[in-house]
Enzyme design. Structure first.
Site, PDB file in Angstrom:
ATOM      1  N   CYS A   1      -6.020  32.738 -69.935  1.00  0.00           N
ATOM      2  CA  CYS A   1      -6.253  33.631 -68.802  1.00  0.00           C
ATOM      3  C   CYS A   1      -5.056  33.658 -67.860  1.00  0.00           C
ATOM      4  CB  CYS A   1      -7.507  33.174 -68.067  1.00  0.00           C
ATOM      5  SG  CYS A   1      -7.773  33.996 -66.496  1.00  0.00           S
TER       6      CYS A   1
ATOM      7  N   CYS B   1      21.302  38.327 -44.524  1.00  0.00           N
ATOM      8  CA  CYS B   1      20.410  37.446 -45.287  1.00  0.00           C
ATOM      9  C   CYS B   1      20.695  37.600 -46.771  1.00  0.00           C
ATOM     10  CB  CYS B   1      18.947  37.789 -45.003  1.00  0.00           C
ATOM     11  SG  CYS B   1      18.430  37.422 -43.310  1.00  0.00           S
TER      12      CYS B   1
ATOM     13  N   CYS C   1     -18.661   7.588 -59.196  1.00  0.00           N
ATOM     14  CA  CYS C   1     -18.245   8.844 -59.826  1.00  0.00           C
ATOM     15  C   CYS C   1     -17.671   9.817 -58.796  1.00  0.00           C
ATOM     16  CB  CYS C   1     -19.432   9.479 -60.555  1.00  0.00           C
ATOM     17  SG  CYS C   1     -19.922   8.611 -62.061  1.00  0.00           S
TER      18      CYS C   1
ATOM     19  N   CYS D   1      12.183  17.487 -45.933  1.00  0.00           N
ATOM     20  CA  CYS D   1      11.573  17.829 -44.650  1.00  0.00           C
ATOM     21  C   CYS D   1      10.521  18.904 -44.894  1.00  0.00           C
ATOM     22  CB  CYS D   1      12.620  18.341 -43.651  1.00  0.00           C
ATOM     23  SG  CYS D   1      11.924  18.738 -42.021  1.00  0.00           S
TER      24      CYS D   1
END
Length: 320
Positions: A188, A134, A28, A94
């Site tokens: 939830c 960026c 188990c 990668c």
């Protein structure tokens, strides 16, 4: 008898665990760990209690070497993800991590894996762009909103519905960007990433604390989507305007209930177990002395906390 499979086993079939005293049979425990590691859950707890299993026990109980290697890889990845200076190589296939501490001024990083050598930016974590700023990372196609996907000439309604379902069912962890699936059933919204251990809200995808769903953010602990902006503003205005009346009402009910209820409760409790008048009388007199103190502490601490929350957190959120 094993408490998991309910089969009788010899004593030597129940391995000991360093984390707790619970016992389950070897088969188990092996099956339990095999499923946990295949689901990327490296913080594996005991099947009977929340105590986390020690890595030595996991290595001893995992039967396949590939699963043991996978468990070690997940442990290392969890440790690296928690490091703010770690950057992952963006090249396909990668998963090499670069420890880039103090590289903000010189953001050009190079993957150190043999045969890769991909250059990427420290700030945006995208392939190196020497001649431009960026660029924000675009969401994956499966995570894009229905309006951002190209319209199909046929079955556009079904395509939009499916895209909406995918956008709600699969999201990324705000810390490690791991894909996480959740059944869209209004359950939830407090999520825990199994890769990095990040605790975040499924609705707003922000790392949260225990009071996130009590704050006026619009995120609900249960439900499929947060409150609308109009509903959130109306609720906050109602809290600000109605707080004095509600707090006065609660305090007006709590003071007599605590002051009178404690002596009555203590008297009935003692009277049920002891018929001596002296014991009953002393218990009631003691509770009459203690109940005003409990009432004063409850009101003196609870009312300022409620007022601070309403006229501090709620007002600031309303102003924003």
């Amino acid at each position: 008898e094993c408490p998991l499979c309910l089969l009788p086993q010899p004593p030597e079939a129940f391995p000991t665990l360093a984390s707790c005293a619970h016992r389950s049979c070897q088969a188990c425990l092996e099956q339990y760990l095999r499923l946990a590691v295949s689901e990327s859950r490296v913080q594996v707890a005991c099947p009977h209690c929340p105590a986390p299993l020690q890595p030595a026990d996991v290595h001893r109980l995992l039967p396949e070497p590939t699963l043991r290697d996978k468990y070690e890889e997940f442990l290392l990845r969890r440790l690296l993800v928690a490091d703010p200076g770690t950057r992952w190589c963006p090249a396909p296939d990668c998963s090499y991590a670069v420890l880039a501490h103090g590289c903000a001024e010189c953001p050009r990083l190079t993957c150190g894996r043999e045969g890769c050598g991909t250059e990427f930016c420290y700030h945006c974590r995208q392939p190196w762009h020497p001649d431009g700023p960026c660029v924000p990372v675009l969401p994956a196609p499966a995570l894009a909103t229905p309006t951002a996907q190209p319209a199909q000439p046929e079955d556009s309604a079904h395509g939009e519905a499916r895209a909406q379902a995918e956008a709600e069912d699969i999201k990324v962890c705000p810390r490690c960007s791991a894909f996480i699936m959740k059944i869209n059933d209004g359950s939830c919204n407090r999520m825990n990433c199994t890769v990095c251990g990040c605790l975040f809200c499924w609705l707003c995808l922000r790392e949260i604390s225990d009071v996130h769903f009590l704050s006026p953010s619009g995120c609900t602990f249960w439900g499929k989507r947060p409150w609308s902006r109009t509903r959130r503003i109306l609720w906050q205005l109602g809290m600000v305007l109605g707080a004095p009346m509600v707090i006065s009402l609660v305090a007006g009910v709590a003071v007599p209930v605590i002051t009178i209820g404690i002596p009555i409760y203590m008297g009935r409790k003692v009277l049920a177990g002891c018929q001596q008048c002296l014991s009953v009388t002393s218990s009631v007199l003691l509770s009459l002395f203690v109940s005003p103190i409990i009432t004063a502490v409850t009101v003196g601490v609870g009312v300022p906390l409620m007022l601070t929350y309403v006229y501090g957190t709620v007002v600031l959120s309303l102003c924003r």
